[in-house]
Scaffold this motif. Structure first.
Motif, mmCIF file in Angstrom:
data_model
loop_
_atom_site.group_PDB
_atom_site.id
_atom_site.type_symbol
_atom_site.label_atom_id
_atom_site.label_comp_id
_atom_site.label_asym_id
_atom_site.label_seq_id
_atom_site.Cartn_x
_atom_site.Cartn_y
_atom_site.Cartn_z
ATOM 1 N N MET A 1 84.697 16.964 -65.065
ATOM 2 C CA MET A 1 84.167 15.878 -65.892
ATOM 3 C C MET A 1 83.153 16.434 -66.886
ATOM 4 N N SER A 2 83.187 16.003 -68.136
ATOM 5 C CA SER A 2 82.308 16.545 -69.163
ATOM 6 C C SER A 2 80.911 15.968 -69.040
ATOM 7 N N LEU A 3 79.948 16.681 -69.648
ATOM 8 C CA LEU A 3 78.576 16.198 -69.664
ATOM 9 C C LEU A 3 78.469 14.888 -70.414
ATOM 10 N N ARG A 4 79.340 14.738 -71.405
ATOM 11 C CA ARG A 4 79.315 13.489 -72.171
ATOM 12 C C ARG A 4 79.638 12.313 -71.262
ATOM 13 N N ALA A 5 80.622 12.498 -70.395
ATOM 14 C CA ALA A 5 81.000 11.410 -69.502
ATOM 15 C C ALA A 5 79.953 11.192 -68.432
ATOM 16 N N GLU A 6 79.277 12.278 -67.997
ATOM 17 C CA GLU A 6 78.305 12.157 -66.920
ATOM 18 C C GLU A 6 76.965 11.624 -67.391
ATOM 19 N N ALA A 7 76.632 11.832 -68.666
ATOM 20 C CA ALA A 7 75.316 11.459 -69.155
ATOM 21 C C ALA A 7 75.140 9.947 -69.108
ATOM 22 N N SER A 8 74.001 9.518 -68.623
ATOM 23 C CA SER A 8 73.716 8.096 -68.553
ATOM 24 C C SER A 8 72.880 7.694 -69.749
ATOM 25 N N PRO A 9 72.855 6.408 -70.084
ATOM 26 C CA PRO A 9 72.056 5.956 -71.216
ATOM 27 C C PRO A 9 70.578 6.236 -71.023
ATOM 28 N N VAL A 10 70.129 6.356 -69.759
ATOM 29 C CA VAL A 10 68.709 6.531 -69.483
ATOM 30 C C VAL A 10 68.305 7.990 -69.663
ATOM 31 N N THR A 11 69.038 8.905 -69.016
ATOM 32 C CA THR A 11 68.659 10.315 -69.054
ATOM 33 C C THR A 11 69.152 11.013 -70.310
ATOM 34 N N GLY A 12 70.213 10.544 -70.917
ATOM 35 C CA GLY A 12 70.744 11.163 -72.110
ATOM 36 C C GLY A 12 71.546 12.413 -71.791
ATOM 37 N N ALA A 19 63.018 25.941 -68.282
ATOM 38 C CA ALA A 19 62.585 27.282 -68.698
ATOM 39 C C ALA A 19 62.525 27.382 -70.215
ATOM 40 N N GLU A 20 63.532 26.861 -70.905
ATOM 41 C CA GLU A 20 63.544 26.925 -72.365
ATOM 42 C C GLU A 20 62.391 26.131 -72.966
ATOM 43 N N ARG A 21 62.096 24.987 -72.369
ATOM 44 C CA ARG A 21 60.990 24.178 -72.895
ATOM 45 C C ARG A 21 59.654 24.885 -72.718
ATOM 46 N N TRP A 22 59.472 25.572 -71.598
ATOM 47 C CA TRP A 22 58.226 26.295 -71.374
ATOM 48 C C TRP A 22 58.124 27.507 -72.280
ATOM 49 N N ALA A 177 59.919 18.494 -87.499
ATOM 50 C CA ALA A 177 59.898 17.962 -86.127
ATOM 51 C C ALA A 177 59.285 16.568 -86.085
ATOM 52 N N LEU A 178 58.232 16.361 -86.858
ATOM 53 C CA LEU A 178 57.593 15.040 -86.887
ATOM 54 C C LEU A 178 58.532 13.980 -87.448
ATOM 55 N N GLY A 179 59.456 14.411 -88.301
ATOM 56 C CA GLY A 179 60.396 13.464 -88.891
ATOM 57 C C GLY A 179 61.611 13.180 -88.036
ATOM 58 N N ASP A 180 61.706 13.822 -86.871
ATOM 59 C CA ASP A 180 62.867 13.634 -85.996
ATOM 60 C C ASP A 180 62.403 13.427 -84.558
ATOM 61 N N PRO A 181 62.035 12.198 -84.193
ATOM 62 C CA PRO A 181 61.525 11.928 -82.844
ATOM 63 C C PRO A 181 62.503 12.316 -81.738
ATOM 64 N N GLU A 182 63.801 12.173 -81.995
ATOM 65 C CA GLU A 182 64.780 12.483 -80.955
ATOM 66 C C GLU A 182 64.839 13.984 -80.684
ATOM 67 N N ALA A 183 64.679 14.793 -81.729
ATOM 68 C CA ALA A 183 64.634 16.242 -81.527
ATOM 69 C C ALA A 183 63.401 16.619 -80.719
ATOM 70 N N ARG A 184 62.277 15.961 -80.986
ATOM 71 C CA ARG A 184 61.056 16.222 -80.196
ATOM 72 C C ARG A 184 61.258 15.803 -78.750
ATOM 73 N N THR A 189 61.504 16.521 -73.077
ATOM 74 C CA THR A 189 62.080 16.087 -71.807
ATOM 75 C C THR A 189 63.317 16.877 -71.404
ATOM 76 N N GLY A 190 63.943 17.559 -72.373
ATOM 77 C CA GLY A 190 65.147 18.325 -72.070
ATOM 78 C C GLY A 190 66.434 17.599 -72.369
ATOM 79 N N SER A 191 66.376 16.328 -72.753
ATOM 80 C CA SER A 191 67.599 15.575 -73.018
ATOM 81 C C SER A 191 67.464 14.771 -74.303
ATOM 82 N N VAL A 192 68.609 14.437 -74.882
ATOM 83 C CA VAL A 192 68.654 13.642 -76.110
ATOM 84 C C VAL A 192 69.685 12.537 -75.932
ATOM 85 N N SER A 193 69.635 11.570 -76.817
ATOM 86 C CA SER A 193 70.595 10.475 -76.723
ATOM 87 C C SER A 193 71.964 10.935 -77.213
#
Length: 206
Positions: A1-12, A19-22, A177-184, A189-193
């Motif tokens: 099953m793909s990540l697209r199918a598994e992703a929920s509206p809440v977690t994205g 590790a990448e975020r740190w 970055a300030l102009g793109d809240p979803e990228a921030r 958080t590690g996830s996007v919509s």
């Protein structure tokens, strides 16, 4: 099953691991310390605000030497290495993205992108190269007895002007970055919509 199918509206959709975020946060912190201390060292109006110039110099040097450490440590992360591979590869869609950017064509269809767009790839390559040059010239300026005076003079010139350029480029990066809240959100958080991913990075294999 793909990540697209598994992703929920809440977690994205997962975009960056912890590790990448740190790695990003630590590198940003060290870069910020370098920029702030450099401003206190080179801008007369700011220099008047600090009384212990020698301490500022030491903090600047330590932060500069530590700047590559988060990335080097991050090589232990498989996800980080995979993203470095994405950043290092240019495809036909990246050239199309760049042509649209140069023409200021803001239509989404004209700017196809995978996980990273061409602008992000160029920025990553440039800031990595600039960091290495700053580290090299900084070491020449620090260990003055190891190189001829011509080298030290040239290193000082390159270091100072490249530092100014880095400040301008970083300001642009922060502005984007300030102009793109979803990228921030993705970096925070590690996830996007799903909607953002499909709109901004339609070629991204999630």
């Amino acid at each position: 099953m793909s990540l697209r199918a598994e992703a929920s509206p809440v977690t994205g959709i997962p975009r960056f691991t912890r590790a990448e975020r740190w790695i990003h946060r630590t590198t940003a912190l060290l870069m910020g310390v370098c920029v702030v201390t450099a401003s206190f060292l080179y801008v007369p109006e700011f220099a008047q605000l600090v009384g212990r110039r020698e301490l500022v110099v030491r903090v600047h040097e330590i932060a500069g030497l530590a700047l590559p450490v988060p990335v080097l440590a991050g090589l232990a992360s498989r996800a980080f290495r995979a993203d470095l591979g994405h950043l290092n590869r240019f495809g036909p869609h990246d050239r199309r993205w760049l042509r649209a950017a140069l023409r200021r064509d803001r239509r989404r269809a004209s700017r196809p992108a995978a996980k990273f767009n061409a602008g992000q790839k160029i920025y990553a390559a440039w800031i990595a190269g600039a960091t290495l040059v700053m580290l090299g010239t900084g070491l020449i300026m620090w260990f003055t007895h190891l190189t001829p005076i011509m080298w030290r003079t040239s290193a000082t010139f390159v270091h100072d002007w490249l530092a100014l350029t880095i400040g301008v480029v970083l300001a642009g990066h922060i502005g984007m970055a300030l102009g793109d809240p979803e990228a921030r959100r993705g970096m925070r958080t590690g996830s996007v919509s799903r909607e953002w991913a499909e709109r901004e990075h339609p070629l991204w294999r999630r």
